[in-house]
Design a protein around this motif. Structure first.
Motif, short mmCIF file in Angstrom:
data_model
loop_
_atom_site.label_atom_id
_atom_site.label_comp_id
_atom_site.label_asym_id
_atom_site.label_seq_id
_atom_site.Cartn_x
_atom_site.Cartn_y
_atom_site.Cartn_z
N UNK A 1 -9.44 13.87 9.13
CA UNK A 1 -10.33 14.31 8.05
C UNK A 1 -10.67 13.19 7.08
N UNK A 2 -10.16 12.00 7.39
CA UNK A 2 -10.42 10.88 6.47
C UNK A 2 -11.60 10.03 6.94
N UNK A 3 -12.20 9.31 6.04
CA UNK A 3 -13.27 8.39 6.37
C UNK A 3 -14.57 9.08 6.72
N UNK A 4 -14.60 10.42 6.69
CA UNK A 4 -15.80 11.22 6.96
C UNK A 4 -16.56 10.77 8.21
N UNK A 5 -15.78 10.46 9.26
CA UNK A 5 -16.40 10.06 10.52
C UNK A 5 -16.81 8.60 10.56
N UNK B 1 3.05 8.32 11.30
CA UNK B 1 2.71 9.72 11.57
C UNK B 1 1.36 10.04 10.95
N UNK B 2 0.31 10.24 11.78
CA UNK B 2 -1.04 10.49 11.24
C UNK B 2 -1.10 11.73 10.34
N UNK B 3 -0.15 12.64 10.51
CA UNK B 3 -0.11 13.86 9.69
C UNK B 3 0.61 13.63 8.37
N UNK B 4 1.44 12.59 8.33
CA UNK B 4 2.28 12.35 7.15
C UNK B 4 2.60 10.86 7.07
N UNK B 5 1.63 10.09 6.53
CA UNK B 5 1.74 8.62 6.53
C UNK B 5 2.92 8.10 5.73
N UNK B 6 3.42 8.88 4.80
CA UNK B 6 4.48 8.39 3.92
C UNK B 6 5.82 8.18 4.61
N UNK C 1 -3.80 7.68 -0.67
CA UNK C 1 -5.05 7.85 0.08
C UNK C 1 -4.91 8.87 1.20
N UNK C 2 -3.74 8.84 1.86
CA UNK C 2 -3.54 9.75 3.00
C UNK C 2 -3.03 11.10 2.54
N UNK C 3 -3.87 11.77 1.76
CA UNK C 3 -3.48 13.07 1.25
C UNK C 3 -3.85 14.18 2.23
N UNK D 1 0.80 -1.22 0.00
CA UNK D 1 0.00 0.00 0.00
C UNK D 1 0.84 1.28 0.00
N UNK D 2 2.12 1.17 -0.36
CA UNK D 2 2.92 2.37 -0.55
C UNK D 2 2.69 2.86 -1.97
N UNK D 3 2.58 4.15 -2.32
CA UNK D 3 2.73 5.27 -1.41
C UNK D 3 1.43 5.52 -0.65
N UNK D 4 1.58 5.71 0.66
CA UNK D 4 0.43 5.95 1.53
C UNK D 4 -0.32 7.22 1.14
N UNK D 5 0.41 8.23 0.65
CA UNK D 5 -0.26 9.51 0.33
C UNK D 5 -1.26 9.41 -0.81
#
Ligand code: HEC
Ligand code: HEC
Ligand code: HEC
Ligand code: HEC
Length: 209
Positions: free
Chosen positions: A90-94, A120-125, A83-85, A77-81
């Motif tokens: 803010x992901x998954x809309x709750x 890092x939840x702020x920067x998954x890559x 999806x983790x942009x 699943x690399x690159x994580x960004x």
């Protein structure tokens, strides 16, 4: 046609005689001779040649410089960004989507280890060090080294883990995650292979007749 073979054979023998006729006097000392004639264990192949097809990166840890396999091309699943942009909150809309349902943590205690210990939840890559610094996905040994310093010290020197190829230089070693799943790092205990005693009795009886 037939009588051609003895001629070839003759020249072959001549060639062998001449090529093996290296004089003792060509070497000054026995150590010179050993040095000149020694071959590495894998013939003349370097670790790099044995590993063609495996992408390697060069690392320096303390006084040791060696090669390890790269990981970014191997982690599915690399690159994580991709999806983790944006930050995780803010992901998954709750809604809980459980994108990584297949990852279960079985490493230390639940209290001390969660996703954010390493990611890092702020920067998954990048990985997240315990002091909040980025660690590249190819350098995950640095992540492990924070808590497993004795294994890390042994690994650097080549005592823990395994050489990827032979001892022929350059040195190439497997990295921690080649052997340990970071999410569940200990090895499952295994039962020894069953020894079929009935078969042994039958075989021995067969011998007696
Ligand atoms: C195909 C899309 C996708 C990719 C690629 C992806 N993620 Fe995620 N990830 C998600 C989504 C969506 C969530 C948020 C909600 C959830 O848990 O489903 C998430 C959540 C997470 C969480 C938080 C889980 C929790 O339980 O708090 C972590 C940690 C994480 N991802 C790490 C990674 C890392 C590391 C990579 C790259 C190696 C990666 N992800 C690649 C979609 C993805
Ligand atoms: C002990 C540190 C650690 C913890 C805790 C951890 N991870 Fe990882 N994770 C890693 C490392 C290291 C890799 C890269 C492994 C590799 O190179 O194969 C990784 C890889 C991943 C990947 C990519 C896997 C793949 O094959 O595509 C995802 C997704 C991921 N982690 C999500 C999570 C989630 C979600 C959690 C929490 C439930 C979590 N991780 C907890 C260290 C950790
Ligand atoms: C935040 C600290 C921390 C990080 C980072 C960490 N570990 Fe651990 N690890 C622990 C703790 C605590 C234990 C459980 C106690 C123990 O057995 O030492 C453990 C257990 C283990 C075990 C099992 C030991 C056993 O007895 O079976 C292995 C193997 C392991 N970790 C490998 C790794 C690898 C590989 C990495 C890097 C991807 C890593 N760890 C990252 C803290 C950490
Ligand atoms: C070639 C495979 C391999 C590599 C590479 C490797 N290990 Fe191990 N590791 C093992 C094996 C095998 C064991 C013994 C497991 C057992 O006894 O159940 C082990 C045991 C461990 C343990 C448990 C305590 C111990 O010493 O028995 C920890 C912690 C650990 N490794 C961390 C690491 C770290 C950190 C790295 C990278 C710096 C690493 N390992 C690299 C194969 C490897």
């Amino acid at each position: 046609m037939k009588n051609k073979y003895p001629t070839y054979g003759f020249f072959l023998v001549l060639l062998m005689v001449f090529s093996s006729c290296k004089n003792e006097a060509d070497y000054h000392t026995i150590t010179d001779k050993i040095e000149a004639e020694q071959k590495p264990y894998h013939g003349d192949l370097t670790s790099e040649e044995l590993l063609t097809g495996t992408e390697l990166i060069k690392i320096t840890e303390g006084e040791f410089t060696f090669l390890i396999p790269e990981r970014k091309g191997q982690v599915k699943s690399f690159a994580c960004i991709e999806c983790h942009s944006k930050p995780l909150q803010q992901m998954g809309n709750g809604k809980e989507t459980k994108a990584h349902w297949d990852i279960k943590i079985n490493h230390a205690s639940v209290a001390s280890m969660n996703c954010a210990t390493c990611h890092n939840p702020e920067n998954m890559n990048n990985f997240n060090s315990l002091t909040g610094k980025d660690i590249d996905f190819n350098l995950s040994h640095k992540l492990c080294a924070q808590c497993h310093s004795s294994q890390f010290e042994d690994w650097k020197g080549g005592a823990h883990g395994k050489k990827v190829a032979g001892w022929a230089p350059p040195r190439a070693s497997m990295t921690c995650v080649n052997c340990h799943n970071p999410h569940s790092p200990s090895f499952e205990p295994r039962w020894p292979v069953q020894f079929n005693t009935q078969k042994v009795i039958e075989r021995n009886e067969g011998l007696e007749h």
